[in-house]
Design an enzyme around this catalytic site. Structure first.
Site, PDB file in Angstrom:
ATOM      1  N   GLY A   1       0.828  -1.212   0.000  1.00 50.53           N
ATOM      2  CA  GLY A   1       0.000   0.000   0.000  1.00 50.53           C
ATOM      3  C   GLY A   1       0.854   1.249   0.000  1.00 50.53           C
TER       4      GLY A   1
ATOM      5  N   ASP B   1       2.267  -3.463   8.199  1.00 48.25           N
ATOM      6  CA  ASP B   1       1.335  -3.286   7.074  1.00 48.25           C
ATOM      7  C   ASP B   1       0.316  -2.198   7.414  1.00 48.25           C
ATOM      8  OD1 ASP B   1       0.097  -3.642   4.651  1.00 48.25           O
ATOM      9  OD2 ASP B   1      -0.550  -5.704   5.014  1.00 48.25           O
ATOM     10  N   GLY B   2      -0.314  -1.675   6.398  1.00 45.64           N
ATOM     11  CA  GLY B   2      -1.339  -0.654   6.572  1.00 45.64           C
ATOM     12  C   GLY B   2      -2.717  -1.282   6.730  1.00 45.64           C
TER      13      GLY B   2
ATOM     14  N   GLU C   1      -1.434 -10.947   2.382  1.00 48.24           N
ATOM     15  CA  GLU C   1      -1.325 -10.219   3.657  1.00 48.24           C
ATOM     16  C   GLU C   1      -1.821 -11.091   4.805  1.00 48.24           C
ATOM     17  OE1 GLU C   1      -3.593  -6.725   2.684  1.00 48.24           O
ATOM     18  OE2 GLU C   1      -1.852  -5.684   1.882  1.00 48.24           O
TER      19      GLU C   1
HETATM   20  C1  5RP Z   1      -3.503  -3.503   0.522  1.00 52.93           C
HETATM   21  C2  5RP Z   1      -3.921  -3.099   1.893  1.00 52.93           C
HETATM   22  C3  5RP Z   1      -3.392  -1.799   2.411  1.00 52.93           C
HETATM   23  O1  5RP Z   1      -2.762  -2.030   3.610  1.00 52.93           O
HETATM   24  C4  5RP Z   1      -4.542  -0.858   2.623  1.00 52.93           C
HETATM   25  O2  5RP Z   1      -5.270  -0.765   1.409  1.00 52.93           O
HETATM   26  C5  5RP Z   1      -4.057   0.532   3.052  1.00 52.93           C
HETATM   27  O3  5RP Z   1      -3.407   1.139   1.979  1.00 52.93           O
HETATM   28  P1  5RP Z   1      -2.794   2.600   2.039  1.00 52.93           P
HETATM   29  O4  5RP Z   1      -1.608   2.529   2.923  1.00 52.93           O
HETATM   30  O5  5RP Z   1      -2.477   2.908   0.597  1.00 52.93           O
HETATM   31  O6  5RP Z   1      -3.859   3.536   2.579  1.00 52.93           O
HETATM   32  O7  5RP Z   1      -4.629  -3.784   2.583  1.00 52.93           O
HETATM   33  O8  5RP Z   1      -4.147  -4.663   0.098  1.00 52.93           O
END
Ligand code: 5RP
Length: 220
Positions: free
Chosen positions: A30, A82-83, A104
């Site tokens: 992300g 992770d986000g 993930e």
């Molecule tokens: C990707 C995800 C990301 O962690 C989620 O979409 C957050 O993304 P960003 O940091 O661009 O806001 O689950 O599959």
């Protein structure tokens, strides 16, 4: 004025404190994670190996000289960073906005500590305003969509997107997810679903939440 990108950059920087020299690092996907990888490169920490949840993150990690391992070759993964698209007070999350939810969830299952990096807009009382991504085997798309509609959602096919695993994504609108663990397991039982974007049974352990007042570290 502090922008959302500024907040993402701050939490990405702050996540470096969870990186330990010599350990294999779990890296998600992300825009926030992209900034984390940039911070990792700039910090010149002694990280030589990682596992990655997407081809996108793998390319970025490889470009900064970090070897990306096959998860099958890793016995222990101390930290996964992770986000999230949304996170509630119980550290349950919606993920998969970047279509990387399956890898993930697999890495999260292996990791000892899941560190979620998010700007304050991601923190919600009830999950579901962000459409819930569901990864589906292509031939099951219409069947799964009918079943999701029976659960009260409005599934929308994310056209043009093929996941790293060769599948499609349905984004389910209109859900108010008051029981995330039960909903996660209910959706997983639909034949043809590979993964759904509720990370509830295995949520985050640590949340680094960026706001205009700085980064707060919260623990489950
Ligand atoms: C990707 C995800 C990301 O962690 C989620 O979409 C957050 O993304 P960003 O940091 O661009 O806001 O689950 O599959």
């Amino acid at each position: 004025m502090t922008t959302q990108d500024d907040l993402k950059r701050q939490v990405a920087q702050s996540a470096l404190r969870f990186v330990r020299a010599g350990q294999v690092l779990g890296v998600g996907t992300g825009s926030t994670v992209d900034l984390f990888i940039d911070a990792l490169a700039a910090a010149k920490l002694d990280v030589k190996q990682a596992v990655s949840s997407s081809e996108r993150s793998t390319a970025k990690l490889t470009a900064i000289g970090i070897e990306v391992l096959d998860l099958n070759d890793v016995d222990e993964l101390p930290v996964y960073i992770d986000g999230a698209d949304e996170i509630d007070g119980g550290f349950h999350m919606i993920k998969g906005g970047g279509a990387a939810l399956t890898r993930e969830k697999i890495i999260a299952a292996v990791a000892k500590t899941f560190v979620c990096i998010a700007d304050a807009s991601k923190r919600v009382e009830v999950l579901g305003r962000f459409p819930l991504p569901v990864e589906v085997v292509p031939m099951a798309r219409a069947h799964v969509a009918r079943e999701l509609a029976r659960l009260g959602g409005r599934p929308v096919w994310r056209q043009g997107v093929v996941t790293d695993n060769g599948n499609v994504i349905l984004d389910v609108h209109g859900l108010s997810i008051t029981e995330p663990v039960a909903t996660e397991s209910r959706i997983d039982r639909i034949v043809g679903v590979v993964t759904n974007g509720l990370f509830a049974a295995r949520g985050a352990d640590v949340l680094l939440l960026g706001s205009a007042d700085g980064v707060r570290e919260l623990r489950r």
